[in-house]
Design an enzyme around this catalytic site. Structure first.
Site, short mmCIF file in Angstrom:
data_model
loop_
_atom_site.label_atom_id
_atom_site.label_comp_id
_atom_site.label_asym_id
_atom_site.label_seq_id
_atom_site.Cartn_x
_atom_site.Cartn_y
_atom_site.Cartn_z
CG HIS A 17 -1.91 1.05 1.30
ND1 HIS A 17 -2.10 1.82 2.42
CD2 HIS A 17 -2.81 1.48 0.39
CE1 HIS A 17 -3.08 2.68 2.21
NE2 HIS A 17 -3.53 2.50 0.98
CG HIS A 65 -3.88 8.86 -0.88
ND1 HIS A 65 -4.65 9.68 -0.07
CD2 HIS A 65 -4.63 7.75 -1.11
CE1 HIS A 65 -5.80 9.09 0.18
NE2 HIS A 65 -5.82 7.92 -0.44
#
Length: 261
Positions: A17, A65
């Site tokens: 991740h 992100h």
């Protein structure tokens, strides 16, 4: 037949991740989605890296992100208001900025799960991944962004599309189909989808159930769960039939699940 993205790799799949930021990386100031975080995940032995993309002011697709820099760097500006050169300077002490093109080139054996976070990044991201579609999964919470990126990739390489996972509207249709136990409706909802990537729960609602896993698998689609960092949870979810674990602790997951190789 499974998409090449999902072939010839160990199961359960471990998806790093935003790369891997372990203790040594944190001490060095490395942050998520940086070049150093991707390199750490690669060095740990992962086959899959999950990341996110935005577009800079000067039109470069970068791995990041959030829509702004505040959480990661303390700078309140949005990504779309900063050009590449300045963003490289800001990230220079944080593990280094990495563009999508650089990531695909620097890690040629790694498979990337790319979440398109901004509408203006969909087309350029799709074009960039087209030549290596066999090792990229394109996704987004927005099905419209996801489909736009896939369409752009198809223009560049019509014979091979990237893999893809369901956006939020598709997930809603899927959950409705699962609730009534309709395998046909599940298959319709997941047409063209290679993986369903969901949290185990969304608030008080439990998404991952035995029926969910059974019906998604019956549609020849994989189930990946995010974001799982506890070893016992990793084992439990794999025992429940989950195909992939998205985790901040890819190194730990590889050890616990024996998915390296």
């Amino acid at each position: 037949m499974a998409h090449p993205y999902l072939e010839r790799t160990p199961r359960p799949r471990v998806l790093a991740h935003r790369g891997l930021v372990g203790a040594s990386e944190r001490e060095s100031g490395v942050v998520e989605n940086s070049f150093a975080a991707l390199a750490a995940a690669h060095a740990a032995g992962v086959h899959y890296i999950e990341s996110d993309c935005h577009l800079t002011r000067d039109g470069v697709v970068v791995l990041f992100h959030d829509e702004d820099l505040r959480r990661v760097t303390g700078d309140p500006r949005r990504l779309r208001d900063v050009d590449l050169r300045e963003l490289e300077r800001i990230m220079s002490g944080r593990g280094g900025l990495v563009t999508l093109a650089q990531a695909l080139e620097a890690f040629p054996e790694t498979r990337f799960n790319v979440d398109v976070k901004a509408a203006d990044a969909a087309l350029p991201a799709g074009r960039l991944v087209a030549p290596v579609a066999e090792r990229v999964l394109l996704t987004s919470f927005s099905d419209a962004r996801r489909r736009a990126a896939l369409a752009a990739a198809a223009v560049g390489r019509p014979e091979m599309r990237p893999a893809t996972s369901a956006g939020s509207r598709t997930i809603v249709r899927l959950l409705a189909a699962v609730a009534v136990g309709s395998a046909a409706a599940v298959r319709r909802a997941l047409r063209g989808v290679d993986a369903v990537q969901v949290p185990e729960r969304q608030g008080a609602v439990r998404i991952l159930t035995p029926r969910f896993v059974r019906l998604v698998h019956a549609a020849d689609v994989e189930v990946h769960v995010w974001t799982v960092n506890d070893p016992d949870d990793m084992r439990r979810l794999v025992d429940a039939g989950v195909d992939g674990i998205v985790t901040d602790r890819a190194d730990l997951a590889l050890d616990v699940l024996g998915a390296a190789g």
